[in-house]
Design an enzyme around this catalytic site. Structure first.
Site, PDB file in Angstrom:
ATOM      1  N   ASP A 162      31.512  32.801  50.671  1.00  0.00           N
ATOM      2  CA  ASP A 162      31.083  34.361  50.609  1.00  0.00           C
ATOM      3  C   ASP A 162      31.484  34.572  49.032  1.00  0.00           C
ATOM      4  O   ASP A 162      30.993  35.796  48.727  1.00  0.00           O
ATOM      5  CB  ASP A 162      32.555  34.797  51.446  1.00  0.00           C
ATOM      6  CG  ASP A 162      31.992  34.895  52.783  1.00  0.00           C
ATOM      7  OD1 ASP A 162      30.779  35.070  53.096  1.00  0.00           O
ATOM      8  OD2 ASP A 162      32.808  34.941  53.727  1.00  0.00           O
ATOM      9  N   VAL A 163      32.565  34.116  48.426  1.00  0.00           N
ATOM     10  CA  VAL A 163      32.787  34.565  46.848  1.00  0.00           C
ATOM     11  C   VAL A 163      31.628  34.185  46.197  1.00  0.00           C
ATOM     12  O   VAL A 163      31.294  35.067  45.223  1.00  0.00           O
ATOM     13  CB  VAL A 163      34.100  33.811  46.405  1.00  0.00           C
ATOM     14  CG1 VAL A 163      34.389  34.049  44.931  1.00  0.00           C
ATOM     15  CG2 VAL A 163      35.293  34.276  47.225  1.00  0.00           C
TER      16      VAL A 163
END
Length: 322
Positions: A162-163
């Protein structure tokens, strides 16, 4: 007195229609670089509006942390009136970030009719459009096997994909904006969490390693693959992580612990060259056995001071409160 310069993305307007981590993080990164970001949510909040952690008054700390620096609009996008307002906002901004299915009124084909040079970035879970989240993508990455122990894989709590995807999103929008400024044309960009994961696994050499050696890595705990690294418990029941990635660090470990002579004996005994990262990795268990009693006899603060003074990379394992 120094001149105050405008943020680099001042003048860029972005509409975000999304939830959870990657897309909100990407849009927030743009906002922190100076873009004017408007997040559109359903009336009453999106699916992530109350996600933990929450404050004592019930406010989602998670949501607030991923939406700093944005403006907020709530619309009922199930109805034509809400869709029209959102379409007008998107057309005015000229840039859209979303992780919703791009169909119907939210499709690129429809929106580009309202803004010819539209830049639209859509995030999918899988490359084929099927839904997925970080924790299901990570399960297939190979990292849980390496992160876990011999008994059970561990699916890391850090949503790394996600990051990474959020930063890919911000990079993608910036690249598309630079292209639009020179060409006058917009574009549709698609990104998938699964592709972010696969690209990273490939970029770090894991895929080529299996292709060339036929082997896959097993669990290492807190060991450092291909070099020497390990965590050790100290006399005050703390845990300190040590990383040795150069000969200077290796010599420093011996100096800090006063165990240089004993450590030098390991190489001839195991027939490995301890002046190489690979040699230290092969001898990691013997090195652990030699230095572990030293850590057990010192507090974390004492160990950190000695290691830092000798130029050894180290860090104590801390909880979030610390």
């Amino acid at each position: 007195m120094s001149e105050t310069r405008p943020a680099p993305l001042t003048g860029l307007k972005v509409v975000e229609i999304s939830a959870f981590v990657a897309a909100p993080l990407g849009a927030m990164t743009l906002a922190q670089l100076g873009a004017d970001v408007i997040r559109i949510d359903p009336i009453g909040g999106n699916i992530d509006a109350n996600r933990w952690p929450i404050s004592d008054d019930g406010t989602s700390i998670y949501w607030a942390s991923l939406n700093k620096g944005k403006r907020s609009v709530t619309l009922d996008l199930k109805f034509e009136e809400g869709q029209k307002i959102a379409t007008d906002l998107i057309a005015e901004a000229g840039t859209l970030v979303t992780n919703l299915p791009a169909r119907g009124w939210l499709s690129y084909e429809n929106l580009v009719q309202h803004r010819e040079d539209l830049v639209m970035l859509r995030l999918n879970g899988s490359h084929d459009g099927k839904p997925a989240v970080d924790y299901t993508i990570n399960a297939a990455s190979g990292f849980p096997i390496i992160t876990g122990d011999d008994e059970r894989p561990v699916n890391n709590a850090l949503p790394a994909w996600d990051v990474a995807a959020g930063l890919y999103i911000s990079n993608g929008i910036i690249a598309a904006e630079l292209d639009r400024r020179s060409s006058g044309k917009g574009q549709e960009i698609t990104l998938a969490l699964s592709d972010v994961m696969l690209a990273t696994v490939g970029n770090l050499g894991y895929i080529a390693e299996v292709q060339s050696t036929g082997k896959t890595r097993g669990p290492l705990g807190n060991g450092l693959y291909g070099a020497y690294g390990q965590s050790f418990k100290t006399s005050d029941e703390r845990e300190i992580m040590v990383a040795v990635i150069s000969n200077k660090h290796w010599r420093g470990l011996g100096k800090a612990t006063g165990l240089s002579e004993k450590l030098e004996m390991i190489g001839p005994m195991l027939d490995v060259d301890l002046n190489t990262e690979g040699g230290r990795f092969e001898a990691r268990e013997a090195i652990d056995a030699v230095v572990r009693p030293w850590f057990a006899a010192h507090t974390a603060a004492e160990a950190a001071e000695a290691l830092s003074g000798a130029g050894v990379l180290q860090g104590d394992l801390r909880g979030t409160r610390e």
